[in-house]
Write a protein that holds these residues in place. Structure first.
Motif, PDB file in Angstrom:
ATOM      1  N   GLY A  64       0.815  -1.209   0.000  1.00 55.46           N
ATOM      2  CA  GLY A  64       0.000   0.000   0.000  1.00 55.46           C
ATOM      3  C   GLY A  64       0.846   1.254   0.000  1.00 55.46           C
ATOM      4  O   GLY A  64       0.555   2.219  -0.724  1.00 55.46           O
ATOM      5  N   ALA A  65       1.902   1.248   0.800  1.00 58.91           N
ATOM      6  CA  ALA A  65       2.792   2.404   0.869  1.00 58.91           C
ATOM      7  C   ALA A  65       3.486   2.635  -0.468  1.00 58.91           C
ATOM      8  O   ALA A  65       3.644   3.781  -0.912  1.00 58.91           O
ATOM      9  CB  ALA A  65       3.828   2.198   1.973  1.00 58.91           C
ATOM     10  N   ALA A  66       3.886   1.550  -1.124  1.00 56.44           N
ATOM     11  CA  ALA A  66       4.563   1.674  -2.414  1.00 56.44           C
ATOM     12  C   ALA A  66       3.634   2.252  -3.475  1.00 56.44           C
ATOM     13  O   ALA A  66       4.010   3.152  -4.234  1.00 56.44           O
ATOM     14  CB  ALA A  66       5.074   0.306  -2.862  1.00 56.44           C
ATOM     15  N   CYS A  67       2.394   1.736  -3.514  1.00 56.70           N
ATOM     16  CA  CYS A  67       1.424   2.226  -4.494  1.00 56.70           C
ATOM     17  C   CYS A  67       1.099   3.699  -4.237  1.00 56.70           C
ATOM     18  O   CYS A  67       1.099   4.520  -5.159  1.00 56.70           O
ATOM     19  CB  CYS A  67       0.155   1.380  -4.416  1.00 56.70           C
ATOM     20  N   PHE A  68       0.838   4.029  -2.990  1.00 58.16           N
ATOM     21  CA  PHE A  68       0.519   5.410  -2.620  1.00 58.16           C
ATOM     22  C   PHE A  68       1.686   6.335  -2.958  1.00 58.16           C
ATOM     23  O   PHE A  68       1.496   7.408  -3.547  1.00 58.16           O
ATOM     24  CB  PHE A  68       0.210   5.476  -1.127  1.00 58.16           C
ATOM     25  N   GLY A  69       2.888   5.912  -2.591  1.00 62.45           N
ATOM     26  CA  GLY A  69       4.065   6.731  -2.844  1.00 62.45           C
ATOM     27  C   GLY A  69       4.304   6.954  -4.321  1.00 62.45           C
ATOM     28  O   GLY A  69       4.624   8.079  -4.748  1.00 62.45           O
ATOM     29  N   LEU A  70       4.157   5.911  -5.126  1.00 65.06           N
ATOM     30  CA  LEU A  70       4.354   6.041  -6.568  1.00 65.06           C
ATOM     31  C   LEU A  70       3.371   7.037  -7.178  1.00 65.06           C
ATOM     32  O   LEU A  70       3.737   7.873  -7.997  1.00 65.06           O
ATOM     33  CB  LEU A  70       4.167   4.680  -7.240  1.00 65.06           C
ATOM     34  N   ARG A  71       2.123   6.920  -6.747  1.00 64.15           N
ATOM     35  CA  ARG A  71       1.085   7.809  -7.295  1.00 64.15           C
ATOM     36  C   ARG A  71       1.342   9.266  -6.921  1.00 64.15           C
ATOM     37  O   ARG A  71       1.224  10.174  -7.760  1.00 64.15           O
ATOM     38  CB  ARG A  71      -0.287   7.362  -6.765  1.00 64.15           C
ATOM     39  N   ILE A  72       1.728   9.501  -5.675  1.00 63.85           N
ATOM     40  CA  ILE A  72       1.986  10.874  -5.218  1.00 63.85           C
ATOM     41  C   ILE A  72       3.232  11.439  -5.883  1.00 63.85           C
ATOM     42  O   ILE A  72       3.254  12.603  -6.331  1.00 63.85           O
ATOM     43  CB  ILE A  72       2.145  10.907  -3.679  1.00 63.85           C
ATOM     44  N   LEU A  73       4.296  10.652  -5.970  1.00 65.69           N
ATOM     45  CA  LEU A  73       5.532  11.107  -6.603  1.00 65.69           C
ATOM     46  C   LEU A  73       5.314  11.413  -8.083  1.00 65.69           C
ATOM     47  O   LEU A  73       5.868  12.385  -8.618  1.00 65.69           O
ATOM     48  CB  LEU A  73       6.629  10.055  -6.438  1.00 65.69           C
ATOM     49  N   ALA A  74       4.516  10.575  -8.737  1.00 63.21           N
ATOM     50  CA  ALA A  74       4.238  10.796 -10.156  1.00 63.21           C
ATOM     51  C   ALA A  74       3.525  12.122 -10.359  1.00 63.21           C
ATOM     52  O   ALA A  74       3.826  12.872 -11.297  1.00 63.21           O
ATOM     53  CB  ALA A  74       3.408   9.650 -10.708  1.00 63.21           C
ATOM     54  N   TYR A  75       2.580  12.423  -9.464  1.00 63.19           N
ATOM     55  CA  TYR A  75       1.865  13.703  -9.566  1.00 63.19           C
ATOM     56  C   TYR A  75       2.782  14.869  -9.231  1.00 63.19           C
ATOM     57  O   TYR A  75       2.787  15.881  -9.936  1.00 63.19           O
ATOM     58  CB  TYR A  75       0.661  13.680  -8.618  1.00 63.19           C
ATOM     59  N   ARG A  76       3.564  14.692  -8.172  1.00 63.68           N
ATOM     60  CA  ARG A  76       4.413  15.790  -7.687  1.00 63.68           C
ATOM     61  C   ARG A  76       5.481  16.163  -8.708  1.00 63.68           C
ATOM     62  O   ARG A  76       5.756  17.351  -8.942  1.00 63.68           O
ATOM     63  CB  ARG A  76       5.063  15.367  -6.364  1.00 63.68           C
ATOM     64  N   TYR A  77       6.074  15.158  -9.342  1.00 60.54           N
ATOM     65  CA  TYR A  77       7.193  15.426 -10.258  1.00 60.54           C
ATOM     66  C   TYR A  77       6.819  15.207 -11.729  1.00 60.54           C
ATOM     67  O   TYR A  77       7.704  15.144 -12.585  1.00 60.54           O
ATOM     68  CB  TYR A  77       8.382  14.542  -9.885  1.00 60.54           C
ATOM     69  N   ASN A  78       5.519  15.073 -11.985  1.00 60.69           N
ATOM     70  CA  ASN A  78       5.030  14.936 -13.352  1.00 60.69           C
ATOM     71  C   ASN A  78       5.719  13.772 -14.079  1.00 60.69           C
ATOM     72  O   ASN A  78       6.181  13.908 -15.217  1.00 60.69           O
ATOM     73  CB  ASN A  78       5.240  16.239 -14.130  1.00 60.69           C
ATOM     74  N   LEU A  79       5.774  12.643 -13.416  1.00 56.89           N
ATOM     75  CA  LEU A  79       6.417  11.461 -13.992  1.00 56.89           C
ATOM     76  C   LEU A  79       5.437  10.726 -14.896  1.00 56.89           C
ATOM     77  O   LEU A  79       4.257  10.608 -14.592  1.00 56.89           O
ATOM     78  CB  LEU A  79       6.892  10.524 -12.880  1.00 56.89           C
ATOM     79  N   HIS A  80       5.927  10.204 -16.003  1.00 51.83           N
ATOM     80  CA  HIS A  80       5.088   9.484 -16.961  1.00 51.83           C
ATOM     81  C   HIS A  80       5.792   8.230 -17.436  1.00 51.83           C
ATOM     82  O   HIS A  80       7.024   8.176 -17.489  1.00 51.83           O
ATOM     83  CB  HIS A  80       4.774  10.360 -18.183  1.00 51.83           C
ATOM     84  N   LEU A  81       5.007   7.248 -17.830  1.00 48.09           N
ATOM     85  CA  LEU A  81       5.568   6.105 -18.525  1.00 48.09           C
ATOM     86  C   LEU A  81       5.868   6.533 -19.960  1.00 48.09           C
ATOM     87  O   LEU A  81       5.230   7.464 -20.483  1.00 48.09           O
ATOM     88  CB  LEU A  81       4.576   4.941 -18.542  1.00 48.09           C
ATOM     89  N   PRO A  82       6.818   5.894 -20.614  1.00 49.73           N
ATOM     90  CA  PRO A  82       7.135   6.269 -22.019  1.00 49.73           C
ATOM     91  C   PRO A  82       5.936   6.027 -22.917  1.00 49.73           C
ATOM     92  O   PRO A  82       5.148   5.089 -22.717  1.00 49.73           O
ATOM     93  CB  PRO A  82       8.308   5.342 -22.369  1.00 49.73           C
ATOM     94  N   THR A  83       5.760   6.866 -23.918  1.00 56.08           N
ATOM     95  CA  THR A  83       4.661   6.731 -24.875  1.00 56.08           C
ATOM     96  C   THR A  83       5.202   6.351 -26.242  1.00 56.08           C
ATOM     97  O   THR A  83       6.427   6.291 -26.451  1.00 56.08           O
ATOM     98  CB  THR A  83       3.883   8.051 -25.000  1.00 56.08           C
ATOM     99  N   GLY A  84       4.283   6.133 -27.181  1.00 58.90           N
ATOM    100  CA  GLY A  84       4.693   5.723 -28.523  1.00 58.90           C
ATOM    101  C   GLY A  84       5.221   6.857 -29.363  1.00 58.90           C
ATOM    102  O   GLY A  84       5.748   6.640 -30.454  1.00 58.90           O
ATOM    103  N   ARG A  85       5.089   8.087 -28.871  1.00 57.93           N
ATOM    104  CA  ARG A  85       5.564   9.236 -29.658  1.00 57.93           C
ATOM    105  C   ARG A  85       6.982   9.621 -29.284  1.00 57.93           C
ATOM    106  O   ARG A  85       7.342   9.563 -28.133  1.00 57.93           O
ATOM    107  CB  ARG A  85       4.648  10.432 -29.443  1.00 57.93           C
TER     108      ARG A  85
END
Length: 224
Positions: free
Chosen positions: A203-224
């Motif tokens: 739970g902590a890992a999932c929560f942390g990943l989601r918050i960090l992604a929002y905070r630092y605008n992290l994204h998975l690579p896209t096809g473009r």
């Protein structure tokens, strides 16, 4: 002394006969907690798009119970928990009523709070989905996807109803955070780690990943 020893023996016997007892309890707690958090989030979205009380309630139900309903149908747990257990419906009703009753105050909540609620609901639902799938004998590889769907399914239904592209398809790191939590639960089971510790860590890992992604605008690579 004899009575105490007999009690200990019965408890030990119960643990042997029901090794999944702790994981079942964790699943229920995570499921109901996630239901409440997602219901609040769904109600908030309903207020933001200008729905009436019935609309807010419907959106709360979809967000809170959609993922769990999909999960239970997929693993063959019928009727689904949200249907056979009144606590789920009552939890959503209380959350939706609280959101509507605090209408003015809630609309002033900053966007960051919505992200926190979403991250918490995602974490709890992913844990509950993975644990329940494993308890029903689903192969760990498939349980990984069940946990992800359990976490992201309700939000997807909500977004479709309000005519938005589902968040899981357009936001930073969302479904992948649920997948990470599911993966941690599965690995912990294989290693024989305590279920409660595994659930907290995942739970902590999932929560942390989601918050960090929002905070630092992290994204998975896209096809473009």
């Amino acid at each position: 002394m004899a009575v105490i020893d007999l009690t200990r023996f019965r408890l030990a016997q119960k643990e042997v006969l029901m090794p999944g007892l702790k994981s079942v309890a964790i699943t229920r707690v995570a499921d109901l907690s996630g239901t409440f958090v997602f219901a609040v989030e769904g109600g908030l979205v309903g207020l933001q798009v200008g729905l009436d009380p019935v609309g807010v309630l419907v959106l709360a139900f979809l967000t809170a119970l959609g993922g769990g309903l999909i999960r239970d149908v997929l693993i063959g747990s019928l009727p689904p928990a949200a249907v056979k257990d009144w606590h789920y419906g009552a939890t959503v009703l209380i959350a939706a009523a609280a959101v509507w009753g605090l209408n003015a105050s809630i609309l002033a909540i900053p966007a960051e709070m919505m992200i926190i609620l979403d991250a918490a609901g995602l974490s709890l639902a992913a844990i509950a989905g993975t644990e329940k799938a494993l308890d029903h004998g689903i192969h760990p590889f498939v349980a990984l996807f069940i946990g992800t769907v359990s976490g992201a399914g309700g939000g997807t239904l909500r977004d479709v109803v309000i005519n938005e592209v589902p968040r899981v398809l357009r936001t930073d790191i969302y479904a992948s955070a649920a997948t990470a939590a599911a993966c941690m639960i599965i690995v912990a089971r294989k290693l024989g780690l305590p279920p409660r510790l595994a659930a907290i860590g995942a739970g902590a890992a999932c929560f942390g990943l989601r918050i960090l992604a929002y905070r630092y605008n992290l994204h998975l690579p896209t096809g473009r």
